[in-house]
Design a protein around this motif. Structure first.
Motif: not given
Length: 264
Positions: A11-30, A32-40
């Motif tokens: 759900m944290d990941v879902l919230d993170q995608v929603a927070a961008f307010g636009r389609p977002v690429r994996f690199g941008a999510l990574l 800002a993410s607290p998760f390792p690449k594989a986990t994300l």
């Protein structure tokens, strides 16, 4: 980051995608993410498989999925003030001709649950379904001001205090003083604190026991209205908020049952 295990992290990941307010690429999510690449990546794949996210292979972007729309609609119908308040918003909007907002608090932020546009609409941030700051919006401050002290103190710690405009109350002490003034006069203002050129007057929607259910505001631009004109509409605004609160107290959500009174 959520402490609710795998589901909470997803759900944290879902919230993170929603927070961008636009389609977002994996690199941008990574980045800002607290998760390792594989986990994300694993969480994104799971959310996509469950249609909570959509993946655009051509642009390599993630966005919120269609399943969320259906879930949001169901939640909106069953738990928000929107269906209860609809006739009162319609009546208020038709009478005053300015933009009307209905909002509720969600994790310390303002969730706009319904909106009526002005006769001559003005472009502004707020739309039904959008989340905005509580500390620098009229509906947000109206709700914050009437929270019980302990709850208010907790919610104030959830504010970002980002300065959107020169008028933003970005210091907790100044906001606290403003909230006391709001309680004294019974209504709040947005004095171009969130968006330049946008002003509003707002009141809380309360139960008969003064529990905060939401906030109601009348909004306009500095080119089309002023504080004197907004002040003249406060009685209509308060009447609508009172009617919504009374209607909400009598509302029975699906599955609810009246409390049975027993004799002694």
């Amino acid at each position: 980051m959520s402490g609710d295990g795998t589901v909470g992290k997803a759900m944290d990941v879902l919230d993170q995608v929603a927070a961008f307010g636009r389609p977002v690429r994996f690199g941008a999510l990574l980045s800002a993410s607290p998760f390792p690449k594989a986990t994300l990546y694993r969480f994104l794949q799971t959310l996509t498989n469950q249609r909570l996210l959509e993946y655009d292979a051509e642009h390599q972007t993630y966005s919120l999925g269609v399943r969320l729309v259906r879930l949001a609609h169901a939640a909106w119908t069953q738990s928000s003030l929107a269906p209860i308040a609809r006739p009162h918003l319609d009546q208020l909007s038709a009478k005053i001709g300015l933009t009307v907002h209905l909002a509720q608090l969600d994790n310390g932020q303002v969730l706009y649950v319904d909106k009526r546009n002005a006769v001559h609409p003005v472009e502004m941030f707020s739309q039904a379904g959008k989340v905005g700051p509580a500390y620098c919006t009229g509906v947000g401050k109206a709700m914050l001001a009437f929270l019980p002290e302990l709850e208010q103190r907790r919610v104030l710690t959830q504010q970002s205090y980002h300065r959107f405009t020169p008028q933003t109350l970005a210091e907790p002490a100044k906001l606290k003083a403003e909230l006391a003034n709001i309680v004294e006069r019974g209504h709040a203002y947005d004095r171009e604190e969130h968006e330049p050129g946008i002003i509003c007057v707002a009141v809380p929607v309360l139960t008969g026991h003064d529990k905060v259910l939401g906030g109601l505001s009348i909004t306009g631009s500095t080119q089309t209205t002023n504080y004197q004109k907004l002040d003249a509409l406060v009685p209509d605004l308060k009447a609508a908020a009172l009617a919504i609160g009374q209607h909400a107290e009598a509302w029975r959500f699906p599955g609810d049952h009246p409390i049975q009174q027993t004799g002694t």
